[in-house]
Scaffold this active site. Structure first.
Site, PDB file in Angstrom:
ATOM      1  N   HIS A  95    -122.404  -9.702  37.158  1.00 45.20           N
ATOM      2  CA  HIS A  95    -122.006 -11.074  37.484  1.00 45.20           C
ATOM      3  C   HIS A  95    -122.996 -11.712  38.467  1.00 45.20           C
ATOM      4  CE1 HIS A  95    -118.302 -13.940  37.620  1.00 45.20           C
ATOM      5  NE2 HIS A  95    -119.452 -14.592  37.528  1.00 45.20           N
TER       6      HIS A  95
ATOM      7  N   GLU B 298    -113.496  -6.950  37.331  1.00 47.39           N
ATOM      8  CA  GLU B 298    -114.643  -7.008  38.235  1.00 47.39           C
ATOM      9  C   GLU B 298    -114.209  -6.670  39.654  1.00 47.39           C
ATOM     10  OE1 GLU B 298    -116.814 -10.670  37.961  1.00 47.39           O
ATOM     11  OE2 GLU B 298    -116.978 -10.578  35.787  1.00 47.39           O
TER      12      GLU B 298
ATOM     13  N   GLY C  21    -124.767 -14.507  37.596  1.00 48.76           N
ATOM     14  CA  GLY C  21    -125.061 -15.866  37.161  1.00 48.76           C
ATOM     15  C   GLY C  21    -125.282 -16.846  38.297  1.00 48.76           C
TER      16      GLY C  21
ATOM     17  N   ASP D  73    -122.692 -10.724  31.516  1.00 48.96           N
ATOM     18  CA  ASP D  73    -122.784 -10.823  32.974  1.00 48.96           C
ATOM     19  C   ASP D  73    -121.394 -10.847  33.597  1.00 48.96           C
ATOM     20  OD1 ASP D  73    -124.327 -11.171  35.416  1.00 48.96           O
ATOM     21  OD2 ASP D  73    -123.590 -13.243  35.444  1.00 48.96           O
TER      22      ASP D  73
ATOM     23  N   ARG E 179    -116.853 -16.155  31.705  1.00 47.64           N
ATOM     24  CA  ARG E 179    -115.769 -15.332  32.211  1.00 47.64           C
ATOM     25  C   ARG E 179    -115.469 -14.245  31.185  1.00 47.64           C
ATOM     26  NH1 ARG E 179    -117.157 -17.499  36.035  1.00 47.64           N
ATOM     27  NH2 ARG E 179    -115.984 -18.613  37.668  1.00 47.64           N
TER      28      ARG E 179
END
Length: 324
Positions: free
Chosen positions: A290, A271, A292, A266, A242
């Site tokens: 992001h 966001e 992942g 990432d 995070r």
């Protein structure tokens, strides 16, 4: 009899949800996917008010009590995955809303973590760009000669399910593995071949630091100016957990001033990442949006699970019900 009429799928950034999910099994349900992210609560209420079922993809759109109280038609709120810390489940339950999760597939975040680590260590983005520009084996800066992982020290913040898998990959590469978290014991670390150290020591010794912690009031800003200041000048830090785990201004300053070797991110403090965010112009970074948990296998499991959840809810036997 329990019924549903409209399902909203939120934050389908890549426009794949309708194609990847077996929604045809729900012929009586109108399914609509939204590809943008709305942060304004009034705009969200206007969009979501007609829907009695909603599927959120991970934590892209939070559902606090203030939002839930303004959605009187909502009966079923789903999240991809088995938990969602951005959903106020207690408030949802108080409003008579059932909250459910879905299965997931494997741990694709481990892949992204190692993609970022190797990209940083071997300077792959810059070498790729240089090759396309006509230069064979770019040079001109100290880190243009990449480092092999073997023999380096991997420092892991958070040795849970993901952290342990990342450690095992590092061990296969021949790396020394050390770890820290508030509740990690020496015995638990040793059981997976990892040395437990204190946080200061981890940042001083590690060539690669990788974060695998849950975001909480205690972990927010767990990496700040002090921790970054302890890192070796050529050490790199990777965050696939995070964004707010790292103090963003402190990280940008460390990168800009060349006090650390690089960062692979990432996840971010905001966001989707604004196009004018200063991290985008910070040097020695590898940035991904992001990704992942974004894999074909995971999304297939998410959407199959969402259809199963709707079917079970309509049958009066909800599955994977989340509790506060």
């Amino acid at each position: 009899m329990t019924s549903l009429s409209r399902l909203a799928i939120l934050d389908d950034y890549q426009g794949v949800a309708l194609e990847m999910g077996p929604w045809s099994r729900l012929p009586g349900l109108k399914v609509e996917a939204f590809h943008d992210a709305l942060a304004d609560e009034d705009a969200l209420v206007q969009r979501l008010l007609p829907f009695d079922a909603i599927l959120g993809i991970r934590e892209r759109t939070p559902f606090p009590a203030s939002l839930l109280q303004r959605l009187p038609n909502l009966k079923l709120l789903m999240t991809t995955g088995e938990r969602n810390r951005s959903f106020d489940v207690a408030a949802a339950n108080a409003a008579g809303i059932t909250v459910c999760g879905t299965p997931s597939a494997g741990a694709p975040t481990v892949d992204i973590t190692w993609g970022l680590i190797i990209s940083l260590l071997r300077d792959l983005p810059a070498q790729t760009a240089s090759l396309r520009a006509g230069t064979w084996q770019a040079s001109g800066k100290p880190n243009s000669i990449g480092r092999a992982a073997e023999g380096l020290t991997l420092g892991i913040l958070g040795l849970g399910k993901l952290g342990t898998r990342v450690a095992k990959v590092g061990q296969v590469f021949g790396m020394k593995t050390i770890a820290w978290s508030r509740n990690l014991t020496t015995e638990a670390a040793a059981a997976v071949g990892v040395e437990r150290v204190d946080k200061a020591t981890l940042f001083e010794r590690a060539d690669v630091v990788t974060l695998h912690l849950i975001l909480s009031p205690q972990s927010r800003g767990v990496v700040g100016a002090d921790e970054l200041g302890r890192m070796k000048r050529d050490a790199v830090i990777v965050n696939t957990s995070r964004g707010p785990l790292i103090d963003q201004p402190a990280l940008i300053a460390a990168l800009t001033e060349g006090r650390i070797g690089g960062a692979g991110l990432d996840v971010f403090d905001r966001e989707p990442l604004p196009t004018d965010h200063p991290i985008l112009s910070a040097p020695n970074t590898v940035l991904t949006p992001h990704l992942g948990y974004v894999s074909r296998q995971n999304f297939a499991a998410y959407f199959e699970g969402a259809v199963e959840t709707v079917e079970a809810y309509l049958a009066g036997t909800p599955v994977r019900v989340l509790t506060p």
